[in-house]
Design an enzyme around this catalytic site. Structure first.
Site, PDB file in Angstrom:
ATOM      1  N   THR A   8     113.420  11.647   6.821  1.00 27.27           N
ATOM      2  CA  THR A   8     112.841  12.009   8.110  1.00 27.27           C
ATOM      3  C   THR A   8     113.774  11.925   9.128  1.00 27.27           C
ATOM      4  OG1 THR A   8     110.590  11.869   7.434  1.00 27.27           O
ATOM      5  CG2 THR A   8     110.967  12.625   9.611  1.00 27.27           C
TER       6      THR A   8
ATOM      7  N   ASP B 162     114.902  10.381  -2.669  1.00 30.35           N
ATOM      8  CA  ASP B 162     114.926  10.448  -0.942  1.00 30.35           C
ATOM      9  C   ASP B 162     114.925   9.252  -0.182  1.00 30.35           C
ATOM     10  OD1 ASP B 162     114.192  12.158   1.253  1.00 30.35           O
ATOM     11  OD2 ASP B 162     112.022  11.467   0.999  1.00 30.35           O
TER      12      ASP B 162
ATOM     13  N   LYS C 290     103.780  12.208  -1.964  1.00 31.79           N
ATOM     14  CA  LYS C 290     105.140  12.900  -1.815  1.00 31.79           C
ATOM     15  C   LYS C 290     105.526  14.144  -2.905  1.00 31.79           C
ATOM     16  CE  LYS C 290     106.687  10.236   1.462  1.00 31.79           C
ATOM     17  NZ  LYS C 290     107.380  10.963   2.906  1.00 31.79           N
TER      18      LYS C 290
ATOM     19  N   ASP D  81     110.027  17.365   3.247  1.00 30.26           N
ATOM     20  CA  ASP D  81     109.442  16.479   2.132  1.00 30.26           C
ATOM     21  C   ASP D  81     107.967  16.343   2.541  1.00 30.26           C
ATOM     22  OD1 ASP D  81     108.632  14.575   0.552  1.00 30.26           O
ATOM     23  OD2 ASP D  81     109.660  12.883   1.821  1.00 30.26           O
TER      24      ASP D  81
ATOM     25  N   GLU E  11     104.607  11.113  13.802  1.00 36.53           N
ATOM     26  CA  GLU E  11     105.045  10.767  15.090  1.00 36.53           C
ATOM     27  C   GLU E  11     104.912  11.551  16.297  1.00 36.53           C
ATOM     28  OE1 GLU E  11     109.529   9.488  14.148  1.00 36.53           O
ATOM     29  OE2 GLU E  11     108.662  10.473  12.361  1.00 36.53           O
TER      30      GLU E  11
ATOM     31  N   GLU F 299     114.098  16.984   6.877  1.00 37.59           N
ATOM     32  CA  GLU F 299     114.905  16.410   6.097  1.00 37.59           C
ATOM     33  C   GLU F 299     116.235  17.083   5.889  1.00 37.59           C
ATOM     34  OE1 GLU F 299     114.206  13.626   3.132  1.00 37.59           O
ATOM     35  OE2 GLU F 299     112.132  13.389   3.824  1.00 37.59           O
TER      36      GLU F 299
ATOM     37  N   GLN G  56      99.341   8.498   1.074  1.00 38.39           N
ATOM     38  CA  GLN G  56     100.536   7.372   1.242  1.00 38.39           C
ATOM     39  C   GLN G  56     100.045   6.114   1.798  1.00 38.39           C
ATOM     40  OE1 GLN G  56     103.471   9.041   3.814  1.00 38.39           O
ATOM     41  NE2 GLN G  56     104.841   7.342   3.511  1.00 38.39           N
TER      42      GLN G  56
ATOM     43  N   ARG H 112     102.257  -0.935   9.870  1.00 36.67           N
ATOM     44  CA  ARG H 112     102.637  -2.473   9.807  1.00 36.67           C
ATOM     45  C   ARG H 112     102.778  -2.797  11.535  1.00 36.67           C
ATOM     46  NH1 ARG H 112     105.607  -0.894   6.091  1.00 36.67           N
ATOM     47  NH2 ARG H 112     107.204  -0.936   7.535  1.00 36.67           N
TER      48      ARG H 112
ATOM     49  N   GLU I 175     108.009  16.681   6.786  1.00 40.27           N
ATOM     50  CA  GLU I 175     109.307  15.579   6.961  1.00 40.27           C
ATOM     51  C   GLU I 175     110.604  16.590   6.986  1.00 40.27           C
ATOM     52  OE1 GLU I 175     109.345  12.325   4.354  1.00 40.27           O
ATOM     53  OE2 GLU I 175     108.002  11.199   5.630  1.00 40.27           O
TER      54      GLU I 175
ATOM     55  N   THR J  62     107.951  19.825  -2.402  1.00 37.43           N
ATOM     56  CA  THR J  62     109.308  19.603  -1.616  1.00 37.43           C
ATOM     57  C   THR J  62     109.908  20.957  -1.470  1.00 37.43           C
ATOM     58  OG1 THR J  62     109.383  17.314  -2.604  1.00 37.43           O
ATOM     59  CG2 THR J  62     111.151  18.311  -1.548  1.00 37.43           C
TER      60      THR J  62
ATOM     61  N   ARG K 219      99.850  11.822   4.463  1.00 39.63           N
ATOM     62  CA  ARG K 219      99.773  10.458   5.111  1.00 39.63           C
ATOM     63  C   ARG K 219      98.663   9.575   4.619  1.00 39.63           C
ATOM     64  NH1 ARG K 219     105.141  10.258   5.807  1.00 39.63           N
ATOM     65  NH2 ARG K 219     105.594  12.004   7.392  1.00 39.63           N
TER      66      ARG K 219
ATOM     67  N   HIS L  60     112.610   6.976  12.628  1.00 39.86           N
ATOM     68  CA  HIS L  60     111.426   7.263  12.085  1.00 39.86           C
ATOM     69  C   HIS L  60     110.928   5.909  11.450  1.00 39.86           C
ATOM     70  CE1 HIS L  60     108.853   9.498   9.013  1.00 39.86           C
ATOM     71  NE2 HIS L  60     109.626   8.874   7.950  1.00 39.86           N
TER      72      HIS L  60
HETATM   73 MN    MN Z   1     110.936  12.022   2.726  1.00 40.58          MN
END
Ligand code: MN
Length: 454
Positions: free
Chosen positions: A383, A151, A277, A257, A397, A225, A264, A167, A223, A281, A261, A158
């Site tokens: 994404t 991936d 993840k 995907d 987002e 994709e 993650q 961050r 996600e 999928t 969160r 994104h």
């Molecule tokens: Mn992904």
């Protein structure tokens, strides 16, 4: 066909002509995904039967059964060999044959499906009609035995939006504009559209807590994709050159995907995504070839002031037409909406054209160290968020980390996915002077987490 007169996948040819019509009326349906200019591949069988899965090609509301075509001997030469390879329960053998074989099959089917046929590929309409299965009666499987799944992270929008949340002082890491970032994913949990999966359980570190807790994911996300299937591979120790990397791409599908969160956020440093993840999928059944996408190529450009790609990631063809204008949409349907007979509501609209790295760059970078790609390998685009908030391809987002819920028709709201929610990805291409083509749908549904004992 000889190699000399076989057109490259990026060149327009007779199969793209917008005026082409099929003798099958549904191929001309307004707004349809599968006109004669598309001809995407899937593996399918009749629903509720013990039939073997086999390759098929979409036309209108039907599927051309490649096993039936091969058995009836309707095609000749390279196209016949390609149909034979596509008759198996996975498309790996067809993928391994390489771009000339896919092009030969596309050309032969295009000619056979045309109103009036074609003198160079005479196929009886009735004989081909006997090889059609209605899509309404079909069920699908993952189209390839996917050996490896990688991936990528090719949307800078994104990467920036996510980076700001994970961050705040250091949103976009300095390598982003130089290296196509990716991680190795997991193939065992990839399912075809219609996939239902349990909400994952795992470790999370709630804000302000001093120790992690364990339980069902509370921040389940999507996600948006695209998935890229590798066709012919490369030898271990040798790299693909960007000038012909695309000849190793069989085609493109829709890919969701699903992402936890909260899991993650706690696990991703220092080695990247892991259990956040790999629980599910979902891919669309239909794989649209790069040849079908040729009318929708657009220039690959870099914003003013950004570094240009290093030499091995740069070519004239990549600059002039390495990106694709694939329209993308995400729909969400809650259990309440389903009960009310209400269709899914659109929560995102964007285009693949905004990606920071192209398909050719992903393949080239993946092999630059000598890593071998193999037929049926799957690359996720990452994404595909566009530049504005309504073009974001993930709830993290769209809701700014869960702070601003999305309003749905009927008065409901969502920050993260709830049990019973279904998500539908759609993709299509349209512009003046070319036939509209589509990817069909990629649907997945969240089931409740498994119950914790004691
Ligand atoms: Mn992904």
């Amino acid at each position: 066909m000889t190699a000399q007169n076989t057109p490259r996948q990026d060149v327009l040819n007779e199969t793209h002509h917008p005026a082409l019509q099929s003798w099958l009326p549904s191929a001309q349906a307004a707004g349809g995904d599968f006109p004669i200019q598309n001809l995407p591949f899937a593996v399918f069988r009749r629903q509720g039967t013990g039939e073997a899965f086999r390759g098929g090609v979409a036309i209108g509301d039907q599927i051309i059964d490649l096993a039936a075509v091969a058995q009836a001997g309707l095609l000749k030469g390279a196209a016949a060999a390609a149909a034979q390879a596509g008759a198996q329960d996975k498309l790996n053998a067809l993928m391994a044959l390489g771009a000339p074989a896919w092009r030969a099959l596309r050309l032969a089917l295009s000619r056979a499906l045309r109103q009036g046929g074609h003198p160079e590929n005479p196929v009886e309409q009735a004989a081909l009609q006997a090889c059609l299965v209605p899509q309404a009666e079909a069920e699908y499987d993952v189209p390839a035995r996917i050996g490896d799944y990688t991936d990528f992270y090719t949307s800078i929008h994104h990467a920036t939006n996510i980076g700001k949340q994970f961050r705040p002082d250091n949103a976009l890491l300095p390598n982003y504009k130089w290296v196509p970032i990716g991680y190795h994913g997991r193939t065992s949990s990839i399912g075809v559209s219609g996939q239902q999966f349990r909400r994952p359980l795992g470790q999370t570190m709630p804000p302000g807590a001093s120790a992690p807790s364990f339980g069902p994911c509370k921040r389940l996300d999507i996600e948006l994709e695209l998935g890229i299937y590798v066709g012919s591979g490369n030898t271990l120790g040798e790299a693909l050159d960007i000038t012909d990397a695309e000849d190793h791409v069989f085609g493109i599908c829709l890919l969701n995907d699903w992402s936890a969160r909260d899991i993650q956020g706690w696990e991703y440093q220092p080695l990247g995504p892991f259990l956040a993840k790999n629980f599910a999928t979902t891919v669309s059944p239909w794989v649209v070839t790069l040849e079908a996408l040729a009318p929708y190529r657009v220039a690959f450009t870099r914003p003013e002031g950004d570094p240009q790609p290093m030499a091995y990631l740069d070519s004239a063809a990549n600059r002039s037409g390495g990106a694709f204008d694939i329209q993308l949409q995400v729909g969400l349907q809650t259990p309440q909406m389903r009960a009310d007979g209400q269709a899914d509501a659109s929560i995102c609209r964007t285009s693949y054209r905004h990606a920071y790295w192209t398909v050719a760059q992903m393949l080239t970078h993946h092999t630059v160290n000598g890593c071998n790609l193999q037929p049926g390998d799957l690359l996720g685009s990452g994404t595909l968020s566009g530049p504005t908030l309504d073009q974001a391809g993930a709830l993290i987002e769209l809701t700014t980390g869960g702070k601003n819920p999305i309003a749905l028709p009927g008065g409901e709201q969502r920050t993260w996915l709830e049990d019973g929610d279904s998500v539908v990805l759609r993709g299509w291409c349209e512009r003046e002077g070319a036939a509209r083509i589509g990817f069909g749908e990629c649907v997945g549904t969240v089931l409740p987490a498994r119950t914790l004992e004691g």
